[in-house]
Write a protein that holds these residues in place. Structure first.
Motif, PDB file in Angstrom:
ATOM      1  N   UNK A 286     -31.554   3.769 -52.182  1.00  0.00           N
ATOM      2  CA  UNK A 286     -30.431   3.166 -51.624  1.00  0.00           C
ATOM      3  C   UNK A 286     -30.460   1.649 -51.933  1.00  0.00           C
ATOM      4  N   UNK A 287     -31.541   1.131 -52.521  1.00  0.00           N
ATOM      5  CA  UNK A 287     -31.491  -0.398 -52.900  1.00  0.00           C
ATOM      6  C   UNK A 287     -30.654  -0.735 -53.910  1.00  0.00           C
ATOM      7  N   UNK A 288     -30.432   0.124 -54.980  1.00  0.00           N
ATOM      8  CA  UNK A 288     -29.299  -0.187 -56.146  1.00  0.00           C
ATOM      9  C   UNK A 288     -28.015  -0.311 -55.425  1.00  0.00           C
ATOM     10  N   UNK A 289     -27.736   0.548 -54.352  1.00  0.00           N
ATOM     11  CA  UNK A 289     -26.276   0.492 -53.736  1.00  0.00           C
ATOM     12  C   UNK A 289     -26.196  -0.954 -52.985  1.00  0.00           C
ATOM     13  N   UNK A 290     -27.295  -1.401 -52.365  1.00  0.00           N
ATOM     14  CA  UNK A 290     -27.354  -2.623 -51.658  1.00  0.00           C
ATOM     15  C   UNK A 290     -27.150  -3.745 -52.479  1.00  0.00           C
TER      16      UNK A 290
ATOM     17  N   UNK B  83     -22.637  -8.927 -41.407  1.00  0.00           N
ATOM     18  CA  UNK B  83     -24.123  -8.870 -42.065  1.00  0.00           C
ATOM     19  C   UNK B  83     -24.657  -7.553 -42.108  1.00  0.00           C
ATOM     20  N   UNK B  84     -24.919  -7.211 -43.396  1.00  0.00           N
ATOM     21  CA  UNK B  84     -25.975  -5.957 -43.481  1.00  0.00           C
ATOM     22  C   UNK B  84     -27.219  -6.326 -43.383  1.00  0.00           C
ATOM     23  N   UNK B  85     -27.987  -5.803 -42.421  1.00  0.00           N
ATOM     24  CA  UNK B  85     -29.497  -6.030 -42.403  1.00  0.00           C
ATOM     25  C   UNK B  85     -30.059  -4.560 -43.224  1.00  0.00           C
ATOM     26  N   UNK B  86     -30.837  -4.771 -43.986  1.00  0.00           N
ATOM     27  CA  UNK B  86     -31.579  -3.665 -44.547  1.00  0.00           C
ATOM     28  C   UNK B  86     -32.918  -3.759 -44.426  1.00  0.00           C
ATOM     29  N   UNK B  87     -33.427  -2.635 -43.660  1.00  0.00           N
ATOM     30  CA  UNK B  87     -34.876  -2.680 -43.341  1.00  0.00           C
ATOM     31  C   UNK B  87     -35.460  -1.585 -44.542  1.00  0.00           C
ATOM     32  N   UNK B  88     -36.472  -1.867 -45.256  1.00  0.00           N
ATOM     33  CA  UNK B  88     -37.116  -1.192 -46.353  1.00  0.00           C
ATOM     34  C   UNK B  88     -38.555  -1.259 -46.339  1.00  0.00           C
ATOM     35  N   UNK B  89     -39.171  -0.539 -47.300  1.00  0.00           N
ATOM     36  CA  UNK B  89     -40.536  -0.688 -47.686  1.00  0.00           C
ATOM     37  C   UNK B  89     -40.601  -0.307 -49.210  1.00  0.00           C
TER      38      UNK B  89
ATOM     39  N   UNK C 104     -39.281   6.655 -50.579  1.00  0.00           N
ATOM     40  CA  UNK C 104     -38.568   7.124 -51.660  1.00  0.00           C
ATOM     41  C   UNK C 104     -37.027   6.953 -51.472  1.00  0.00           C
ATOM     42  N   UNK C 105     -36.612   7.024 -50.162  1.00  0.00           N
ATOM     43  CA  UNK C 105     -35.011   6.683 -49.825  1.00  0.00           C
ATOM     44  C   UNK C 105     -34.835   5.210 -49.979  1.00  0.00           C
TER      45      UNK C 105
ATOM     46  N   UNK D 281     -37.819   4.183 -42.530  1.00  0.00           N
ATOM     47  CA  UNK D 281     -37.043   3.408 -43.587  1.00  0.00           C
ATOM     48  C   UNK D 281     -36.448   4.353 -44.467  1.00  0.00           C
ATOM     49  N   UNK D 282     -35.214   3.963 -44.985  1.00  0.00           N
ATOM     50  CA  UNK D 282     -34.554   2.733 -44.566  1.00  0.00           C
ATOM     51  C   UNK D 282     -33.788   2.829 -43.371  1.00  0.00           C
TER      52      UNK D 282
END
Length: 163
Positions: free
Chosen positions: A73-77, A58-64, A68-69, A134-135
């Protein structure tokens, strides 16, 4: 499935050794277990991690939403989830700091996110994973071991999942 996990672990350890020698050394000395938490998603799903996600890494992705980062990164995730959902779970956790559920839900629509996303109202999940800034990306094995933790998207993960 076992071969995919072995390749993923190998790539992650290689990345750690090349890019973060001190972290790689620390990882070799003490294997960390992932913290358990109850996950109430923004799309209505509810489950316990890692118990209900032990079928694959599992990849856990912590974000807000304001990060800006994270916006980079979100499109890659999202792409990782779209292309490799049979090999790896993706769970996202909005850290909840200076954010709102409404903004998070709009972010999900803007980025066309279809994997489970939690809003960390009390920052309990973020604290359990020592998220400062974040991230943050955390890869957890099927057995609950933390294989990778860092602020950078784990480059090479797609290659590890395709071989």
């Amino acid at each position: 499935m076992q071969n995919t996990t072995s390749r993923l672990i190998g790539i992650i350890l290689l990345l750690l050794a090349v890019n973060w020698p001190a972290v790689a050394q620390k990882q070799r000395q003490a294997v960390q277990q992932a913290a358990s938490f109850h996950f109430s998603g923004l799309n209505g799903e509810s489950f316990d991690f890692p118990a209900q996600r032990a079928d694959k890494p599992t990849l856990l992705y912590f974000w807000a939403t304001w990060c800006p980062y994270c916006k980079k990164a979100t499109p890659r995730v999202v792409k990782l989830h779209e292309q490799f959902s049979e090999q790896i779970n993706v769970l996202a956790v909005n850290v909840g700091i200076n954010d709102s559920v409404a903004k998070a839900q709009q972010y999900l629509r803007d980025y066309d996110i279809h994997f489970p996303v939690a809003f960390d109202h009390e920052s309990q999940i973020s604290q359990a994973y020592h998220v400062f800034g974040t991230p943050v990306f955390v890869i957890v094995s099927q057995s609950g071991q933390i294989l990778y933790r860092g602020h950078r998207y784990p480059d090479g993960i797609e290659q590890a999942l395709t071989n």
